[in-house]
Every structure is written in C-alpha cells, then in structure tokens.
Design a protein around this motif. Sequence first.
Motif, PDB file in Angstrom:
ATOM      1  N   ILE A 154       0.849  -1.188   0.000  1.00 51.86           N
ATOM      2  CA  ILE A 154       0.000   0.000   0.000  1.00 51.86           C
ATOM      3  C   ILE A 154       0.887   1.242   0.000  1.00 51.86           C
ATOM      4  O   ILE A 154       1.753   1.403   0.873  1.00 51.86           O
ATOM      5  N   TYR A 155       0.662   2.103  -0.976  1.00 49.04           N
ATOM      6  CA  TYR A 155       1.431   3.343  -1.122  1.00 49.04           C
ATOM      7  C   TYR A 155       0.566   4.535  -0.720  1.00 49.04           C
ATOM      8  O   TYR A 155      -0.647   4.533  -0.926  1.00 49.04           O
ATOM      9  N   VAL A 156       1.211   5.553  -0.192  1.00 51.38           N
ATOM     10  CA  VAL A 156       0.555   6.828   0.090  1.00 51.38           C
ATOM     11  C   VAL A 156       1.135   7.867  -0.859  1.00 51.38           C
ATOM     12  O   VAL A 156       2.325   8.177  -0.794  1.00 51.38           O
ATOM     13  N   LEU A 157       0.307   8.372  -1.762  1.00 55.57           N
ATOM     14  CA  LEU A 157       0.730   9.369  -2.737  1.00 55.57           C
ATOM     15  C   LEU A 157      -0.102  10.630  -2.533  1.00 55.57           C
ATOM     16  O   LEU A 157      -1.166  10.806  -3.122  1.00 55.57           O
ATOM     17  N   LEU A 162       3.135   2.152   5.952  1.00 53.73           N
ATOM     18  CA  LEU A 162       2.848   2.155   4.522  1.00 53.73           C
ATOM     19  C   LEU A 162       4.018   2.800   3.783  1.00 53.73           C
ATOM     20  O   LEU A 162       4.890   3.388   4.400  1.00 53.73           O
ATOM     21  N   ARG A 163       4.035   2.707   2.483  1.00 54.18           N
ATOM     22  CA  ARG A 163       5.135   3.266   1.684  1.00 54.18           C
ATOM     23  C   ARG A 163       4.747   4.639   1.139  1.00 54.18           C
ATOM     24  O   ARG A 163       3.803   4.753   0.349  1.00 54.18           O
ATOM     25  N   GLN A 164       5.458   5.659   1.537  1.00 61.41           N
ATOM     26  CA  GLN A 164       5.168   7.008   1.070  1.00 61.41           C
ATOM     27  C   GLN A 164       5.901   7.274  -0.238  1.00 61.41           C
ATOM     28  O   GLN A 164       7.104   7.020  -0.365  1.00 61.41           O
ATOM     29  N   LEU A 184       2.723  10.078 -17.046  1.00 61.23           N
ATOM     30  CA  LEU A 184       2.094   9.706 -15.773  1.00 61.23           C
ATOM     31  C   LEU A 184       2.317   8.225 -15.478  1.00 61.23           C
ATOM     32  O   LEU A 184       2.736   7.855 -14.370  1.00 61.23           O
ATOM     33  N   LYS A 185       2.037   7.384 -16.455  1.00 65.03           N
ATOM     34  CA  LYS A 185       2.202   5.943 -16.260  1.00 65.03           C
ATOM     35  C   LYS A 185       3.647   5.598 -15.931  1.00 65.03           C
ATOM     36  O   LYS A 185       3.927   4.797 -15.035  1.00 65.03           O
ATOM     37  N   GLN A 186       4.581   6.232 -16.646  1.00 61.46           N
ATOM     38  CA  GLN A 186       6.008   5.982 -16.410  1.00 61.46           C
ATOM     39  C   GLN A 186       6.409   6.361 -14.993  1.00 61.46           C
ATOM     40  O   GLN A 186       7.064   5.582 -14.284  1.00 61.46           O
ATOM     41  N   ASN A 239       4.714   4.064 -12.316  1.00 63.83           N
ATOM     42  CA  ASN A 239       5.330   2.735 -12.327  1.00 63.83           C
ATOM     43  C   ASN A 239       6.716   2.748 -11.699  1.00 63.83           C
ATOM     44  O   ASN A 239       7.100   1.809 -10.993  1.00 63.83           O
ATOM     45  N   GLU A 240       7.462   3.827 -11.936  1.00 58.35           N
ATOM     46  CA  GLU A 240       8.794   3.931 -11.320  1.00 58.35           C
ATOM     47  C   GLU A 240       8.700   4.088  -9.808  1.00 58.35           C
ATOM     48  O   GLU A 240       9.529   3.560  -9.061  1.00 58.35           O
ATOM     49  N   LEU A 241       7.680   4.813  -9.362  1.00 60.48           N
ATOM     50  CA  LEU A 241       7.525   5.029  -7.922  1.00 60.48           C
ATOM     51  C   LEU A 241       7.048   3.778  -7.185  1.00 60.48           C
ATOM     52  O   LEU A 241       7.259   3.653  -5.983  1.00 60.48           O
TER      53      LEU A 241
END
Length: 229
Positions: free
Chosen positions: A166-169, A194-196, A220-222, A225-227
């Motif tokens: 789970i990421y926090v963006l 969680l992963r920030q 955006l997708k790139q 996906n990298e993050l």
Amino acid sequence: DKINIGTSKIKVTTHKQHVHKSSKIEVTIRERRDYDLQYWNSYGISEEWLKFGRIYPISNIFINNNRFAAEKYAYVYIEKKDGNITMKVYQPFSERMKWLSKHDNSVWDLWDKLPQKGNKLIITSSRKDALCIWSNTGIPAISMQGEGYIPKEHVIQQLKDRFEIIYVLYDNDFNSDINNGRNFGKVLSEKFNLRQIEIPTEWKCKDASDLCFNWGRNILKQVINELTI
C-alpha cells in the motif's frame, strides 16, 4: 454498477463542509456533453471511467430548497457506504463554490470499487487523482476526504489483508513554504507502516492529475510505475 438516480434530484441528509450539518443538498443531473468528456479526458479519464467512478454532470444545486445554477463545469461524485448514498459537488473552476460535500470523514472514495485482492494499492489525495491513477496505470487507488484525516486502525488492516503493498501518494506542495502533502503523507505512512511516495519535484506537478494534464498519460504511467517498483 448502476445507481438509480433518475433524471432529477439526489437527496442527501448527512453532513460535511461548507454547509451546516443539518442542511439538505440536492442536485439536478444532466447529460454528459462533449466539453465534459474533453475536461476529464485531459486527465486520462474516459467516459467509461466516469461511469465506473460515479461522476455525473449537474445543472442545478439546491441547498435547503434554494436553487443555485451550477457552473458550466459542475459534477457530483456519488459514494455508497453501508447502503447509504452520499455526494460531493465539484466545480473545478468555481471561485464561490468549488466543493460542496455531504460525505462524512469515514467515507473513502472508490472503496467499494476495489478488487477483493491485489498486489498494489495507492491511497491518494482526491477522487480525481485516484481515477487518474487507476485508469492510466491499472493500479487501484482510493482517497479519503482530506489529507489530514487519520483512519481507524482496523480500516487500514482491512486494506493490508487485501493488498500486498500500500502506497501513500499525497500532493507534493513544492511551491509552498510548508509541504503539507508530504507532511500528512509521512504521518499516515509512519503510523501504519505504509510506503510514502510523491511526484518528483522535477516535474513541477503537485499530483497525478497535474502530471497527466501537463505531460500526458504516458509520462504519468512511467512516473507512477517507477515510484511503485
């Protein structure tokens, strides 16, 4: 997923910001027009994703039966929680009534749209960002009603039981003296392990929607996906 909203009004009697908690808010739904689709397509959100995200254009707003003509770009977000329907009005270019919400703090945007199980999940700042991320990357995304809200531990545990990572963006408020999005994201991430992540400052965009609007869907997708490697 169909909601029987008819062609007239949605009645909501809960509470949130900009109006007294006992105020009654209704909206009149209208048909989608080309300019609506162009607006949302600029964030990589198609008509099918608008239907998925329960976003409808509106022509009128009623507050305690007082009618206000909605602006040209005016939308209602519909959410269903525990069998109850609530809504938030969004007029992106309004200077007088940009947001009008009847969600309470326990409502998560798009929660009931999530798959039962998955690899990645992104908690982000808004429904627009969540749909922008989900539609363009395939990574499910949800949002609370504000970056400063802290959910109950059992709610996060439900998500952890369903998703591997789970990421926090939250917003990268790089132009502000205090980067509130980064700070709120850190609090949430550290509290629940969680992963920030955040949009890198080099892109000069505070959130996923801005990144898509300014640089396009492929960038955006790139970046996302990298993050989330």
